[in-house]
Enzyme design. Structure first.
Site, mmCIF file in Angstrom:
data_model
loop_
_atom_site.group_PDB
_atom_site.id
_atom_site.type_symbol
_atom_site.label_atom_id
_atom_site.label_comp_id
_atom_site.label_asym_id
_atom_site.label_seq_id
_atom_site.Cartn_x
_atom_site.Cartn_y
_atom_site.Cartn_z
ATOM 1 N N CYS A 97 0.828 -1.205 0.000
ATOM 2 C CA CYS A 97 0.000 0.000 0.000
ATOM 3 C C CYS A 97 0.863 1.256 0.000
ATOM 4 O O CYS A 97 0.455 2.296 -0.522
ATOM 5 C CB CYS A 97 -0.958 0.000 1.186
ATOM 6 S SG CYS A 97 -0.160 -0.316 2.774
ATOM 7 N N HIS A 121 -1.481 0.823 7.729
ATOM 8 C CA HIS A 121 -1.964 0.897 6.349
ATOM 9 C C HIS A 121 -1.773 2.315 5.836
ATOM 10 O O HIS A 121 -1.961 3.299 6.557
ATOM 11 C CB HIS A 121 -3.441 0.510 6.308
ATOM 12 C CG HIS A 121 -4.019 0.485 4.927
ATOM 13 N ND1 HIS A 121 -3.494 -0.296 3.914
ATOM 14 C CD2 HIS A 121 -5.065 1.157 4.372
ATOM 15 C CE1 HIS A 121 -4.196 -0.114 2.805
ATOM 16 N NE2 HIS A 121 -5.149 0.766 3.064
#
Length: 969
Positions: free
Chosen positions: A98, A353
Site C-alpha cells: 500500500c 496501512h
C-alpha cells in the site's frame, strides 16, 4: 443385540480377508449389510451424512425447497470490476504494497511528470508489427520508465476499476509481503528515477525530476572568532521536518532552519584560524521546487525500547502555505497550495496501512486513494474523517485541536505535498502516446472479453443449476425409499483389497525386515531410498487410510450436500511429502548419484513393497545414475579444482599480502623505497576470504580503487589521515607486489604515494605526493558529513568490553549477542552497519538532508563497500549495543545492566582512558561515537537484574530496501 453385533464383526473379518477376484453377488449383499444396515438402523458412521444411500438423511430438503439463483454459482457480477464514469483507477495491494500505491497515485496526478514520462523513448517499437501489436505475446516493459509509462497509461484510460502493479513492483525487486518505510521508498525511487531520466536527450524529460521536486539549500557555518563563513551547497527533494514538541507545520519548518551553536566538544575547525572555534550553523533555503514535499518525521527511535515508534501527535497545516519568510532570496513567488496528504493508519511504526488523499489538478476535487477503492470527497474539500482513528482507544489520547477554515489537523499524516500556486490553469491535454494507447486498448479488449466470458459462465451455471434442480426434484418424487440395495461391485472389490492389505500389513512388515537382513545376490536387486525403508509401514498405512477415506467420501460428493473437511488438508499433505522411493530421485527424475541415500534390496522384498506402492519409481540394480547429475558433479569438481589452483597461485605470488607480514607503514616509511601503492582494504579482505576458502567463494578479479576516489577522480584522503583514522580503509603495497597485482587482477585506478627529499646536500624536509592528487572540495565535504554523523547519530553500534582484575574476560551472560573467537573472521556473520539500513539513521532535528553535491556519491559508496572494513571486530566478553548521541550515560548504564547483569551503581565505565561519570551528560558530549569501545569494570559480583522493568531492549538495524532495485543505481 449381541448376536447381531457378533455377526457384523464376523462379516468385517470376512471383508478383510476376501480376495478381490473372489467377490460375488453374495459378497456384495454381505457388504451391503455391513456398510448400509447401520444407516437403516440410524447408527450412521462418519461421513455418512452426504451418502445418498443413507436412509436417515439424504439431503432432500435442499433440493425440494426454493433455491436462490446465486447458490448455483460462485461468480461475481463482472460489471463490479468496471471503472465508474469520471473516476480514477485503483491499484491492487499485493500483500503489503500500500505504501507503493499511495506514491504512484500522487505521482500520476502530477501532470508535468506524467507528460514527461510519456515522452520517453520506449522499446515498445520492437514489440510492434507494422501498425499493430503482436498478438501472440504480451507486452513486457524493460525499464523502470517503461513500467511507469504503461502503468500511468492504464491509470489514465483503463476500463478496469483497478489494475495490477505487480510488474512494476517486481522490476524494483520489492518484497510484497513486507511493510516498508514509505518515506524511504519515496526518496530512493525519486533518486532512481532521476538517475534513469538523466540519460535522456530530451531536456523536458531529462530535467523533469529537478524541475518538479528539486530545491537547493546551504549549510552555512560562521566562525565566531574571525567571522569566516563556510557554505556547503546541497540539493533536496523533500524537507524532513521534526514534529516532536510541535503543533503547527510552520513551527516544524522554523526548527528545521534554526541556528545551531557549535561549542565545547562540538567546536568547528576554522580553516582561517587553523584551530577549533565556537561557531554557529544553520540551513538557508536558496530555491524551492514547483512541488514541495514535506516529510513529517513520525517514525523515531525510542530509547526506552530500542525500537522505532510512531509519534501520534496532532500537526496543524493550512491549505495555503507561504514559504517566502523562510527563503533567503525574497521577491519571488513562494505561495503553495496543498495537493496531497499521505496517511499512515495504525499505532505502530512496523505495521499499519497507507492511504493517499490527492487533489485532482484538473477539477480541483479531492479523492481518497485506498488501494483498489477510490472515494470522491464532497464539496471539493479535503476530509480526513476516519483516517484519524488510531484503532486503539485510550483515555490518554489527545483531543483533536479546533481547525479554522482552510486548515486541517492530523496525527496520521506523514507527508504533505504542496504545489506552487500559479495563475495559469493546469494543462488538461495530457495525451497518452499512440503506442501506449494501443497497449491500453488491447488490455481493455481483454477485459471486455473477460467480462463477457464471466457473464456467460455465470449464466451457464445458473441454467445448469436450475436444470439439475428440476431433475433431482423429479427423481426424489419417483424414487422409492426402500429400493436402494445394490452396491457398486468395483467399489466393493477395492474396499476388500484395502481392508485385506491393512490386515496383512503387520505380517508383511516382519517379512520385509527379514528379507532386508539377507545379502542381495547377483544383479536381481532394486534400489530403495533409506528414508523410504525406515518409514514404509507408516507410509503404507497412511496411503491405505486415504484410499479408504476416498471411497467413503466419494458418496458424500454425489449429492452435493457435504464436502470433506480434511480434503484441503490432505491435498496439502500430498504436495509437501514425498511418496515412497521418491527420496532417491534426482531433480531430473532419474536415479540420484549419491549411494549413501539408497540401499539395494532383494527382488522378493521389492515385490512385497510394490503391493503397497504400485506407482513407486522402480530402479533395478543395473540402472545407471542420472547422466546430467554426473556432468554437473564433474563440472563442480573441476570448478573447485580451478579455484584452488588460482588461490594457491595468488597466495604464492603475494605471500606478504596474505599473511599481513612485513607490510609497509606510512607513519614509519620504509627506507628502501620512495614509492608505495595503495589499494582498498575491502579488496584485501575479499581476496583473503577467497584464498582461505576457494571452494566457498568466487575469485576476486579486480581491484576496486574507485571507492577511494571522489567522482572527480581525486584522492579522498590526506597523507596525515592515512596514517591515523583512515588507515583502516587502505592497504599499502610494495612496488614489487604492485607489479604482481597488475598481472593477476584488473586495476581500475592506480593510486601511489611518492616520497621526495627537499634540500641540497643535507635533506631537511620530506614531502609526500599522491597520484592522483587530493580533491579539497570533496575532502571538506566528507569531513563535514563525518563530523555531523559522529555528533548527531540516532542509531549506532558501540561495544562494551567487560574486564576483571585478573585481566581475563568474564564469561558471556548473553552469548547470542557475541561472536565466538574460535571461528575465523570470515565465518562470522557480517556485523550490520550502524543503523545504516534503518530509515531513521542519521536523522536528528529534522533528519539528514539529501546531499547531491559531488562528494556524496563517494560517501554513499563508502557506506556500502568500504565501511565493512572499518567495523570493529568483537572479541569474547564484548557486547554490541545500539545507542543514540542524545541519550544520557544513565540510560546507557541501564542497557549495560540488561546485557551484563551489573547494576548501574556498580558500573565503572571508561573510554580511551577517560572515566565516564556524569550520568546526565549525553553520549555525544562524552565523545562516544559509533564503533567506540567502552570498558566496563564491575565493583560487585554478578547479580540477576534481568527481571527489572526499566531495562532497555537491544534492537538490530532493519534490512530496509537492501537487495532491491532501488539501491542498484
Amino acid at each position: 443385540m449381541a448376536p447381531r453385533l457378533q455377526l457384523e464383526k464376523a462379516a468385517w473379518r470376512w471383508a478383510e480377508t476376501v480376495r478381490p477376484e473372489e467377490v460375488s453377488q453374495e459378497h456384495i449383499e454381505t457388504a451391503y449389510r455391513i456398510w448400509l444396515e447401520p444407516c437403516i438402523r440410524g447408527v450412521c458412521r462418519r461421513n455418512c451424512k452426504g451418502n445418498p444411500n443413507c436412509l436417515v438423511g439424504i439431503g432432500e430438503h435442499i433440493w425440494l425447497g426454493e433455491i436462490d439463483e446465486n447458490s448455483f454459482h460462485n461468480i461475481d457480477d463482472p460489471n463490479c470490476e468496471r471503472r465508474k464514469k469520471n473516476s480514477f483507477v485503483g491499484l491492487t495491494n499485493l500483500g503489503a504494497t500500500c505504501y507503493v500505491n499511495t506514491f504512484l497515485q500522487v505521482w500520476f496526478l502530477n501532470l508535468e511528470l506524467r507528460q514527461a514520462l510519456y515522452l520517453c523513448p520506449s522499446t515498445c517499437s520492437d514489440y510492434m508489427l507494422g501498425d499493430g501489436i503482436q498478438e501472440e505475446k504480451d507486452y513486457e516493459p524493460q525499464t523502470i520508465c517503461e513500467h511507469l509509462q504503461y502503468l500511468f497509461a492504464l491509470l489514465q484510460n483503463s476500463n478496469r476499476r483497478y489494475i495490477d502493479p505487480s510488474g512494476f513492483v517486481k522490476a524494483l525487486g520489492l518484497d510484497t509481503g513486507q511493510q516498508q518505510d514509505a518515506q524511504e521508498f519515496s526518496k530512493l525511487f525519486m533518486s532512481l528515477l532521476e538517475d534513469t531520466l538523466s540519460k535522456q536527450k530530451n531536456p523536458d524529460v531529462r530535467n523533469i525530476v529537478q524541475q518538479q521536486f528539486c530545491g537547493e539549500y546551504a549549510y552555512v557555518t560562521v566562525c565566531n572568532q574571525c567571522g569566516r563563513e563556510s557554505k556547503l551547497l546541497s540539493k533536496f527533494y523533500e524537507l524532513e521536518l521534526n514534529i516532536q514538541g510541535h503543533k503547527q507545520l510552520t513551527d516544524c519548518i522554523s526548527e528545521f532552519l534554526k541556528e545551531e551553536k557549535l561549542e565545547g566538544d562540538n567546536r568547528y575547525f576554522c580553516e582561517n584560524c587553523q584551530s577549533k572555534q565556537n561557531a554557529t550553523r544553520k540551513i538557508r533555503l536558496l530555491s524551492l521546487p514547483c512541488t514541495l514535499n514535506l516529510q513529517l518525521m513520525r517514525f523515531v527511535f525510542d530509547r526506552q525500547t530500542g525500537h522505532k515508534k510512531k509519534l501520534n501527535t496532532y500537526i496543524g497545516f493550512s491549505e495555503i502555505l507561504d514559504m517566502e519568510p523562510y527563503v533567503e532570496h525574497k521577491g519571488g513567488s513562494y505561495v503553495y497550495e496543498l495537493s496531497a496528504v499521505l496517511i499512515h493508519r495504525g499505532v505502530s511504526a512496523y505495521s499499519g496501512h497507507y492511504i493517499a488523499h490527492v487533489k485532482d489538478p484538473q477539477s480541483g476535487e479531492w479523492y481518497k486513494f485506498n488501494d483498489e477503492d477510490i472515494e470522491k470527497m464532497e464539496g471539493k474539500k479535503l476530509q480526513l474523517g476516519i483516517e484519524e482513528d488510531l484503532a486503539e482507544p485510550s483515555k490518554s489520547q489527545t483531543r483533536k485541536p479546533k481547525c479554522g477554515k482552510g486548515t486541517h489537523c492530523s496525527r496520521n499524516a506523514y507527508m504533505l505535498v504542496y504545489r506552487l500556486q500559479t495563475q495559469e490553469k493546469p494543462n488538461t491535454t495530457v495525451q497518452v502516446p499512440a503506442f501506449l494507447q494501443e497497449l491500453v486498448d488491447r488490455d481493455n479488449s481483454k477485459f471486455e472479453e473477460w467480462c463477457i466470458e464471466m457473464a456467460e459462465m455465470r449464466k451457464q451455471s445458473v441454467d445448469k443449476g436450475k436444470a439439475k434442480h428440476e431433475e433431482v426434484k423429479e427423481l426424489y418424487q419417483r424414487l422409492p425409499a426402500g429400493a436402494v440395495k445394490a452396491l457398486c461391485k468395483e467399489c466393493v472389490v477395492e474396499r476388500c483389497r484395502i481392508l485385506r492389505l491393512k490386515n496383512q500389513l503387520n505380517e508383511d512388515y516382519k517379512t520385509v525386515n527379514n528379507l532386508l537382513k539377507a545379502a542381495v545376490k547377483g544383479s536381481d536387486g532394486f534400489w530403495v531410498g533409506k528414508s523410504s525403508l525406515r518409514s514404509w509401514r507408516q507410509l503404507a498405512l497412511e496411503q491405505l487410510d486415504e484410499q479408504d477415506g476416498d471411497a467413503e467420501q466419494s458418496n458424500g460428493k454425489m449429492n452435493g450436500s457435504t464436502l470433506n473437511k480434511d480434503e484441503s488438508k490432505e491435498e496439502r499433505k500430498e504436495e509437501e511429502e514425498l511418496n515412497f522411493n521418491e527420496d532417491i530421485l534426482c531433480p531430473h527424475g532419474e536415479l540420484c548419484i549419491s549411494e549413501n541415500e539408497r540401499r539395494l534390496v532383494s527382488k522378493e522384498a521389492w515385490s512385497k513393497l510394490q503391493q503397497y506402492f504400485p506407482k513407486a519409481p522402480e530402479f533395478p540394480s543395473y540402472k545407471e545414475c542420472c547422466s546430467q547429475c554426473k556432468i554437473l558433479e564433474r563440472e563442480g569438481e573441476e570448478n573447485e579444482a580451478l579455484h584452488k589452483m588460482i588461490a594457491n597461485e595468488q597466495k604464492t605470488s603475494l605471500p606478504n599480502l596474505f599473511q599481513d607480514k612485513n607490510r609497509p607503514c606510512l607513519s614509519n616509511w620504509p627506507e628502501d623505497t620512495d614509492v608505495l601503492y595503495i589499494v582498498s582494504q575491502f579488496f584485501v579482505e575479499e581476496w583473503r576470504k577467497f584464498v582461505r576458502k576457494p571452494t566457498r567463494c568466487s575469485p576476486v578479479s579486480s581491484v576496486g580503487n574507485s571507492a577511494l576516489l571522489c567522482p572527480h577522480g581525486g584522492l579522498m584522503f590526506t597523507f596525515a589521515s592515512m596514517t591515523k583514522e583512515d588507515s583502516k580503509l587502505i592497504a599499502l603495497i610494495w612496488p614489487s607486489e604492485w607489479q604482481m597485482i597488475q598481472k593477476l587482477f584488473v586495476v581500475d585506478h592506480v593510486i601511489k604515494i611518492t616520497r621526495i627529499e627537499v634540500g641540497d646536500v643535507n635533506p631537511s624536509e620530506t614531502q609526500y605526493i599522491s597520484e592522483p592528487k587530493l580533491c579539497p572540495e570533496c575532502r571538506e565535504g566528507l569531513l563535514c558529513q563525518q563530523q555531523r554523523d559522529l555528533r548527531e547519530y540516532t542509531q549506532a553500534t558501540i561495544y562494551v568490553h567487560k574486564v576483571v582484575d585478573n585481566k581475563k574476560v568474564m564469561k558471556d551472560s548473553a552469548p547470542e549477542l557475541n561472536v565466538s573467537s574460535s571461528e575465523t573472521e570470515e565465518d562470522k556473520e557480517e556485523a550490520k552497519p550502524d543503523g545504516e539500513k534503518d530509515p531513521d539513521f542519521n536523522q536528528s532535528n529534522g533528519g539528514t538532508k539529501r546531499q547531491k553535491i559531488s562528494h556524496q556519491n563517494y560517501i554513499a559508496y563508502q557506506k556500502q563497500v568500504i565501511r565493512r572494513s572499518m567495523r570493529h571486530r568483537k572479541v569474547r566478553g564484548e557486547k554490541a549495543l545500539l545507542v543514540s548521541a542524545n541519550q544520557t550515560l544513565k540510560e546507557l548504564k541501564i542497557q549495560i545492566m540488561h546485557a551484563f547483569s551489573v547494576a548501574p551503581f556498580d558500573q565503572n565505565l571508561s573510554i580511551d582512558g577517560k572515566i565516564l561519570s556524569d550520568d546526565c551528560a549525553t553520549l555525544g558530549t562524552l565523545g562516544v561515537i559509533p564503533e567506540s569501545v567502552i570498558l566496563l569494570k564491575a565493583d560487585e559480583p554478578i547479580a540477576d537484574y534481568a527481571a527489572m522493568d526499566d531495562v532497555m531492549q537491544v534492537c538490530m538495524p532493519e534490512e530496509g530496501f537492501k537487495g532491491t532495485g532501488l539501491l542498484g543505481h
